[in-house]
Design a protein around this motif. Structure first.
Motif, short mmCIF file in Angstrom:
data_model
loop_
_atom_site.label_atom_id
_atom_site.label_comp_id
_atom_site.label_asym_id
_atom_site.label_seq_id
_atom_site.Cartn_x
_atom_site.Cartn_y
_atom_site.Cartn_z
N THR A 44 1.01 -1.37 -0.04
CA THR A 44 0.04 -0.37 -0.06
C THR A 44 1.04 1.50 0.30
OG1 THR A 44 -1.87 -0.83 1.35
CG2 THR A 44 -1.89 0.91 0.99
N ASP A 79 0.79 4.44 -2.73
CA ASP A 79 0.62 5.52 -2.38
C ASP A 79 1.73 6.53 -2.78
OD1 ASP A 79 -1.49 5.01 -0.81
OD2 ASP A 79 -1.01 4.38 0.95
N CYS A 117 -6.52 6.62 -7.51
CA CYS A 117 -5.69 7.08 -6.30
C CYS A 117 -5.93 8.66 -6.23
CB CYS A 117 -4.12 7.56 -7.60
SG CYS A 117 -3.46 7.05 -7.86
#
Length: 413
Positions: free
Chosen positions: A239, A243, A257
């Motif tokens: 993750t 990001d 996103c």
């Protein structure tokens, strides 16, 4: 002044020759029109994306924006190049992606036209080149398809075929090109390793056997195969990496996103497990979608089988060569099966196989100057070929695999 050849021909022969030349010019014009249609669809598609005020599409643009800002990430090489170029040129990454997509797709279409333009006119060749699973696929499925990363494989494959057509078989430059190109393709999308056997099939056809060049081609593909194995063994991305990728894109971040809890896209899907992909695919699999792909997949194979049988291509290859070709092609087909389990892009997988097979067959027909069983077909056969090309389409992925989408004429009843 008439040439001796023209003088020796009777009026009937001259008329037949002129008719053939006129028909060949019309057929070449049809191929040019096919390529132009796909080209202008992409231009219009690119303009729409450029002027769209909403976040970039999470699949069509997002797949190309995956980068290495969160560490080594599968499919991230083109996105890293785009990101660095956008910073250097001070241009929006999403807009640069559209320019690169359009440029790369234009190169593919130009090379495809160069390879296909001298194809002799016949009803079988028409069925092969105008199949809805070949160049018509992105046009008929517009705007769902866009420019996918398999375009790199197509470009590399056509360049290889054109190179082999020049009779320069064994050359280090070709092998270096294949090795670097295949590695780039796999680092763009790991699934493309499954379709690399077509590069070997081309060399087997050129050598008329599994010879020195075919073995050297396999050796050149080893770095790409190793890279794919490493990626397949560890397909997930953290993750934190997702990001980092999204943060690196700033205002050009695609929809997934910005709204990760709403729907997945190419970037956020990277963090999902293989089990999630299987469950995702099963969710969209129904009796209807299964039947639609069984039918359209079978229809996609018909032009290939017609070309092989209609041109009697087995006559131009030694029996041992045919066994090698069948074995390598079968390896690619078997390796594709897991893709249908973990991903819903069924039409995409079929299109890659059909595109590579069609390019290979068209090249082989030209290289061997093969003549079809019936060179001059009746009007009925031409009408049947046109109806075949216009009566169905290959759905991009499972959620579009409905009877009325694949066969739009059903809506009339």
């Amino acid at each position: 002044m008439k040439t001796k050849l023209q003088s020796s021909m009777n009026p009937m022969q001259r008329s037949t020759g002129l008719h053939h030349q006129r028909g060949q010019r019309i057929f070449a014009l049809l191929i040019f029109g096919l390529v132009c249609g796909v080209f202008f669809a992409q231009i219009y598609y690119g303009i729409r994306h450029w002027s769209n005020a909403t976040p970039p599409d999470e699949w069509h643009i997002g797949e190309w924006l995956i980068n290495y800002q969160g560490g080594f990430t599968r499919r991230g090489l083109p996105g890293e190049i785009i990101l660095q170029l956008s910073r250097w040129l001070m241009i929006n990454p999403a807009h640069l992606t559209i320019l690169i997509q359009t440029g790369v797709f234009t190169l593919f279409l130009l090379l495809a036209y160069i390879l296909l333009r001298n194809t002799e006119r016949s009803v079988i060749a028409f069925t092969l080149l105008f199949s809805p699973a070949f160049l018509l696929f992105p046009l008929l499925e517009w705007p769902r398809v866009g420019v996918r990363k398999e375009v790199f494989l197509f470009i590399m494959f056509i360049i290889q075929l054109l190179w082999l057509r020049s009779a320069r078989l064994y050359t280090p430059v070709l092998l270096l090109f294949i090795g670097v190109g295949a590695l780039f393709a796999v680092l763009s999308h790991e699934m493309l390793v499954i379709f690399l056997p077509y590069l070997v099939i081309a060399t087997i056809c050129a050598e008329q056997r599994f010879g020195r060049l075919s073995l050297a081609t396999i050796i050149a593909l080893i770095p790409a195969i190793v890279a794919a194995i490493i990626i397949f063994r560890n397909p997930q991305t953290t993750t934190a990496a997702i990001d980092a990728i999204c943060a690196s894109l700033g205002s050009s971040a695609p929809y997934d996103c910005l709204h990760q809890n709403e729907r997945l896209g190419a970037i956020t899907f990277l963090a999902q497990s293989t089990g999630y992909g299987i469950a995702f695919t099963r969710h969209f699999t129904t009796t209807e979608t299964t039947l639609v792909y069984l039918i359209t997949g079978s229809l996609s194979l018909i032009p290939l089988l017609l070309a092989i049988a209609g041109y009697r291509l087995w006559q131009y290859l030694p029996p041992g060569t045919i066994i090698w070709i069948g074995g390598v092609w079968g390896l690619s087909i078997v390796a594709t099966i897991p893709l249908f389990v973990v991903a819903a892009d069924y039409g995409r997988f079929i299109n890659i196989h059909i595109t590579c097979s069609t390019l290979l067959l068209a090249w082989l027909i030209q290289a061997r100057q093969a003549r079809p069983i019936f060179a001059s077909a009746t009007a009925g056969w031409w009408i049947a070929a046109i109806l075949f090309a216009g009566s169905w389409r290959l759905p991009m992925w499972l959620s579009f695999a409905t009877y009325t989408h694949a066969f739009s004429w059903l809506s009339l009843f």
